[in-house]
Write a protein that holds these residues in place. Structure first.
Motif, PDB file in Angstrom:
ATOM      1  N   VAL A   1      42.432  39.272  42.541  1.00 54.38           N
ATOM      2  CA  VAL A   1      41.896  38.031  43.082  1.00 54.38           C
ATOM      3  C   VAL A   1      40.531  38.304  43.702  1.00 54.38           C
ATOM      4  N   VAL A   2      39.548  37.515  43.298  1.00 51.98           N
ATOM      5  CA  VAL A   2      38.202  37.572  43.858  1.00 51.98           C
ATOM      6  C   VAL A   2      37.804  36.138  44.219  1.00 51.98           C
ATOM      7  N   GLY A   3      37.808  35.834  45.507  1.00 54.55           N
ATOM      8  CA  GLY A   3      37.492  34.467  45.938  1.00 54.55           C
ATOM      9  C   GLY A   3      38.507  33.481  45.419  1.00 54.55           C
ATOM     10  N   ASP A   4      38.034  32.454  44.719  1.00 53.33           N
ATOM     11  CA  ASP A   4      38.939  31.417  44.216  1.00 53.33           C
ATOM     12  C   ASP A   4      39.349  31.654  42.776  1.00 53.33           C
ATOM     13  N   THR A   5      39.144  32.892  42.289  1.00 59.53           N
ATOM     14  CA  THR A   5      39.431  33.203  40.887  1.00 59.53           C
ATOM     15  C   THR A   5      40.373  34.392  40.787  1.00 59.53           C
ATOM     16  N   LEU A   6      41.332  34.276  39.874  1.00 62.01           N
ATOM     17  CA  LEU A   6      42.200  35.400  39.553  1.00 62.01           C
ATOM     18  C   LEU A   6      41.749  35.988  38.221  1.00 62.01           C
ATOM     19  N   TYR A   7      41.474  37.283  38.223  1.00 60.17           N
ATOM     20  CA  TYR A   7      41.122  38.013  37.010  1.00 60.17           C
ATOM     21  C   TYR A   7      42.341  38.806  36.556  1.00 60.17           C
TER      22      TYR A   7
ATOM     23  N   SER B   1      46.044  49.798  33.025  1.00 62.94           N
ATOM     24  CA  SER B   1      44.886  49.874  33.905  1.00 62.94           C
ATOM     25  C   SER B   1      45.085  48.990  35.125  1.00 62.94           C
ATOM     26  N   GLN B   2      44.201  49.170  36.101  1.00 63.09           N
ATOM     27  CA  GLN B   2      44.107  48.233  37.218  1.00 63.09           C
ATOM     28  C   GLN B   2      42.698  48.312  37.786  1.00 63.09           C
ATOM     29  N   ALA B   3      42.166  47.156  38.206  1.00 61.10           N
ATOM     30  CA  ALA B   3      40.854  47.090  38.832  1.00 61.10           C
ATOM     31  C   ALA B   3      40.994  46.702  40.291  1.00 61.10           C
ATOM     32  N   ILE B   4      40.020  47.167  41.101  1.00 61.97           N
ATOM     33  CA  ILE B   4      40.029  46.876  42.527  1.00 61.97           C
ATOM     34  C   ILE B   4      38.588  46.691  42.987  1.00 61.97           C
TER      35      ILE B   4
ATOM     36  N   LYS C   1      31.516  46.704  44.704  1.00 59.82           N
ATOM     37  CA  LYS C   1      31.634  47.051  43.290  1.00 59.82           C
ATOM     38  C   LYS C   1      33.083  46.899  42.844  1.00 59.82           C
ATOM     39  N   PHE C   2      33.268  46.911  41.528  1.00 56.73           N
ATOM     40  CA  PHE C   2      34.604  46.799  40.946  1.00 56.73           C
ATOM     41  C   PHE C   2      34.921  48.106  40.234  1.00 56.73           C
TER      42      PHE C   2
ATOM     43  N   ASP D   1      29.367  46.040  38.487  1.00 53.60           N
ATOM     44  CA  ASP D   1      28.937  45.144  39.552  1.00 53.60           C
ATOM     45  C   ASP D   1      29.659  43.811  39.498  1.00 53.60           C
ATOM     46  N   LYS D   2      30.372  43.548  38.397  1.00 50.91           N
ATOM     47  CA  LYS D   2      31.064  42.279  38.226  1.00 50.91           C
ATOM     48  C   LYS D   2      32.494  42.529  37.750  1.00 50.91           C
ATOM     49  N   PRO D   3      33.430  41.643  38.094  1.00 49.57           N
ATOM     50  CA  PRO D   3      34.815  41.843  37.643  1.00 49.57           C
ATOM     51  C   PRO D   3      34.974  41.745  36.130  1.00 49.57           C
ATOM     52  N   THR D   4      34.032  41.078  35.466  1.00 47.92           N
ATOM     53  CA  THR D   4      34.091  40.942  34.006  1.00 47.92           C
ATOM     54  C   THR D   4      33.273  42.004  33.285  1.00 47.92           C
TER      55      THR D   4
END
Length: 336
Positions: A50-56, A108-111, A116-117, A140-143
């Motif tokens: 979760v980043v702000g109002d978005t779930l990746y 995998s998992q991102a944090i 940074k991501f 620099d971005k979740p995507t």
């Protein structure tokens, strides 16, 4: 990665032959949010962030043909703001982006940390360090785009010499505690945990084994209130053929861990399973995968799985309520 590799060595293609999945077009409950949530390609090992109002949602992508078990060479990411409409951002990395790795874009998992991501993933190392390994990438971005953050493996097979096999170092989960310390846990048959240095690309101190009962693979760490949760793909080899999901809790990231039993049963038609747990907009969710999806003339199988999601609820004592996997998924509203 939810691959259950040890068991697959003996199961062979039995699960593939036994599976009689239903095509995406024939699945009942096609309302937005129903399962599987991604229907145009095979996805596995879901990892929400979760980043702000978005779930990746980070997933593996399997293109196994016919009787192949796995053919996974890249990782994908999707996003949603409402848990029902998903945006496909495409592949964020290919296993070839880690020059020292030779194949297998597994779980995998991102944090997010320090602006940074950080992306941690299981791969097969080349001949310089034979066996499975864990890579770390950064963006620099979740995507993405994500790039190799270290230029070498974060964890290699020889770093866990007490393990019983060469594919034990898979399925990373990352978690930052309230004091800002980030931990990584991983494993197959044996479960391990270690601190990460603030640079996020080195282990800080010793690697500790924390293997809970029936641990198979796919650990996931999260915290709610003052309780820590270690959720994982489990297999009672005396009574179960397919992986289930079990969990343990602790008052501290350092334990002691108390086994709490099953959280949910096996994914339909799937030998493997992989939990991912997150709170998003005041509701809790459990991501999983099954093998009910068909894409074109390819049916679901060991290597062709599909990500699902269910509402997750807690008891007053902090334990998680057992989850029944459904086709409706989160197309139905959460209970009050």
């Amino acid at each position: 990665m939810g691959n259950g590799f040890a068991r697959l060595m003996t199961l062979g293609l039995l699960a593939t032959i036994a599976a009689v999945p239903v095509s995406a077009q024939q699945l009942p409950g096609k309302a937005p949010g129903s399962n599987p949530i991604i229907r145009d390609k095979f996805t596995a090992d879901p990892a929400p962030l979760v980043v702000g109002d978005t779930l990746y949602l980070y997933t593996g992508h399997d293109v196994a043909q016919r009787d192949e078990m796995f053919n996974m060479q890249e990782w994908l990411v999707y996003s949603t703001k409402d848990m029902k409409t998903w945006t496909d951002h495409g592949a964020i990395m290919n296993v070839k982006d880690f020059k020292w790795a030779k194949k297998d874009a597994w779980a995998s998992q991102a944090i997010e940390k320090n602006g940074k991501f950080w992306f941690y993933a299981a791969v097969e190392h080349d001949a310089t360090h034979p066996g499975k390994a864990i890579a770390v990438a950064v963006s620099d971005k979740p995507t993405g785009p994500f790039v190799d953050a270290k230029g070498s493996a974060l964890i290699t097979n020889e770093m866990t010499p007490k393990g019983t096999h060469s594919w034990e170092d898979i399925d990373p989960t990352v978690f930052t505690d309230d004091d800002g310390t980030t931990y990584i846990a991983w494993g197959n048959r044996q479960a391990y945990i270690a601190k990460l240095k603030p640079n996020m690309i080195e282990i800080d101190g010793e690697i500790t084994e924390i293997t809970p009962p029936h641990f198979e693979e796919g650990p996931w760490i999260h915290k709610r209130g003052n309780m820590y949760y270690l959720t994982y793909a489990s297999l009672d080899r005396t009574t179960q053929r397919d992986e289930h999901v079990s969990y343990a809790t602790a008052p501290s990231i350092n334990g002691p861990w108390t086994y709490r039993g099953l959280l949910t049963d096996a994914g339909k038609y799937s030998f493997t399973i992989h939990p991912g747990i997150v709170e998003f907009k005041k509701n809790w969710y459990l991501f999983l995968h099954n093998a009910t999806l068909a894409v074109g003339d390819q049916s679901g199988a060991i290597g062709r799985r599909a990500v699902t999601v269910e509402h997750l609820y807690y008891n007053p004592d902090g334990t998680m309520k057992p989850v029944v996997q459904t086709v409706e998924g989160v197309s139905v509203p959460p209970k009050p």
